[in-house]
Design an enzyme around this catalytic site. Sequence first.
Site, PDB file in Angstrom:
ATOM      1  N   ASP A 154     -13.934  -8.582  22.823  1.00 35.97           N
ATOM      2  CA  ASP A 154     -14.083  -7.298  22.399  1.00 35.97           C
ATOM      3  C   ASP A 154     -15.687  -6.773  22.463  1.00 35.97           C
ATOM      4  O   ASP A 154     -16.545  -7.624  22.700  1.00 35.97           O
ATOM      5  CB  ASP A 154     -13.446  -7.253  20.980  1.00 35.97           C
ATOM      6  CG  ASP A 154     -12.673  -5.685  20.552  1.00 35.97           C
ATOM      7  OD1 ASP A 154     -13.030  -4.975  21.319  1.00 35.97           O
ATOM      8  OD2 ASP A 154     -11.776  -5.927  19.812  1.00 35.97           O
ATOM      9  N   ASP A 173      -9.050   1.952  22.536  1.00 36.24           N
ATOM     10  CA  ASP A 173      -7.799   1.365  22.126  1.00 36.24           C
ATOM     11  C   ASP A 173      -6.586   2.388  22.180  1.00 36.24           C
ATOM     12  O   ASP A 173      -6.636   3.437  21.927  1.00 36.24           O
ATOM     13  CB  ASP A 173      -7.715   0.875  20.540  1.00 36.24           C
ATOM     14  CG  ASP A 173      -8.779  -0.287  20.369  1.00 36.24           C
ATOM     15  OD1 ASP A 173      -9.011  -0.786  21.279  1.00 36.24           O
ATOM     16  OD2 ASP A 173      -8.712  -0.887  19.173  1.00 36.24           O
TER      17      ASP A 173
END
Length: 654
Positions: free
Chosen positions: A161, A217
Amino acid sequence: MRRLVGMAAVLAVCTSMVTITQAAAAEPQYFAAQRIGERPPMGWNSWNKFGCDINEDLIRGAADALVSSGMKDAGYQYVNIDDCWAEQNRTADGKLEPNHEKFPHGIKALADYVHGLGLKLGIYTSAGTLTCQKTMPGALDHEEADAQSFADWGVDYLKYDNCNNQGRPAIERYTKMGDAIKKTGRPMIYALCEWGENQPWTWGRDAGAQLWRTTGDISDNWGSMTGILDQQVGLEKYAGPGGWNDPDMLEVGNGGMTDAEYRSHFSLWALLNAPLLAGNDLPAMSAANKTILENKDVIALDQDWAGTQGHKIRDDGDTEVWAKPMSDGSATVVLFNRGSATAAMSTTAKDLGLKGRDYRVRDLWSGTETETTGTLRAAVPSHGSAVFRVWPATHPAAAPMTTLALPSPDYVPADRPLTTTLKVTNDGSTPIADVRTTVTAPAGWKLDGPGSFTTPVVLPGKSWQKQVTFKPVSPSGDHVTLTAKASYLTLWGKRELTSEGMSPLVSRPPAGTTALSKAPWMSSDNGWGPVERGTSNGEADAGDGHKITIAGTAYDDGIGAHAPSSVRVYVGAGCTSVSALVGMDDENSGGSVGFRLLGDGKELAATGVMHRGDQAQPLSAQLSGVQVLELSVNDAGDGNTNDHADWANATITC
């Protein structure tokens, strides 16, 4: 000469195979690493359903369910642990340590269990000092130690991430982890989750990755899914065997979308060669969601060995056509309806790049096979899709492709008759006979005339149609659903079709001033979570917003959105004006958006780009003659991370 050329080609292939075999024998681990990511990975990830609420029993249960449900047999392989799996602090020697309560037996024991089922284990960290939930250390400046820990534990997949990255260059951070993984010698899928901020599709392969996230996301709602889809246009040239664009994980089965929306989501992700990573509660999976996730015909699009990513070939506004060439010479098409009502859609085999006179067509959701002389047609429900795989054929080998359509308008006023056209179309090369059709009036409406019709024959390339009208008696609910059925005879026997058209049922707002947070909405789409009435956007769950606050000023009413967002309200040419105070909510940091008011699709008023901390701007427009008002928020062209946007004190006057 042709024979000599052919023999040369065979010898070249054989020589290549010998070279590959020798390389595999000499360096088996390197050879495996080279093949990793040859096709988009398939599996499951814990985040979308469970967030931080994970432990080793949940992961084991997901692995068991992947096998028992049939998903493993369908191709799902990876069981991926997301954020919140480690202790807050590293050990004295600087290594990551699994959370003592959540994973008391450690990650290696879990990996051994997963491997024992014939599956693979994935794990998560961030290219920063902390992970996104700040519950555990990130890997920044610990890349080699963490990569080696993952390899020692038997990890097969790393999601990396982008949170808490200290502003350091992305390519540098992600390449360093790619080099660290390679140094371990363990084959491992390396998935960059950089959110598309620095166009990772242009450098992800060089950083050692097999996947690169192209956007922020995903959220379990229609607006988020379609917003991400829009950002995939033009990226197809960067994807192929060994390196894939990643539009984020699947939301199928998490409850925020309808079955039709989930089928569209799954079909389009497969067409895009996206990683197919389920994120639902596998042990509690419904039969409907199992059917979607295990559709092997659709999965085959994603896993086709040629690895050619599908792309949009036509955009007509609410309707779009997406296509993908396949390795066997066929092509796949998705007829995608983003509108609020059922739409009659079509394309041609020529548009898909196919040549010939006859074509075999397989409907990948119903499994039905038909033939066509070139036209591919369907009545596609709101937010739904029709998915066909098409092969050139030398002669008709199936019943003609026949469609039954009962188009429904974008919306239905409760005080007016509804007129539409019932239509049967034969796109094949043989006739259909004894065509019998019926239509059914929805509750609260009545047919103005007959509802059953018969026609003796519909010839190839021809249509039969009949106009039908429904009159309102006592309409109720928020939608009107029209249903039609047809039966007909073909050379391959009797066939039956059903068509259902659905439209929003609308009424004019009352006279006076009405808060838009309390008015009926025709539709609402949002980039993250649902659009909220009376509060800010909050997070992904409905009702989790806060008091609307823009630049330190609080407001008691309004609409909380997240770019890209749309709220459509029927005003029926009976309202005079709309007004609001707009700006970014204080609940999140960063981001930038633009606000627009549209009447019947035309811009009435707009702001420039607004940032967090900007004072609220008044935004208003006259609505004379407008039927449908739309409140739109865009992401200002820089992605939609943190784009929480408010329509404070939004009202209409009628």
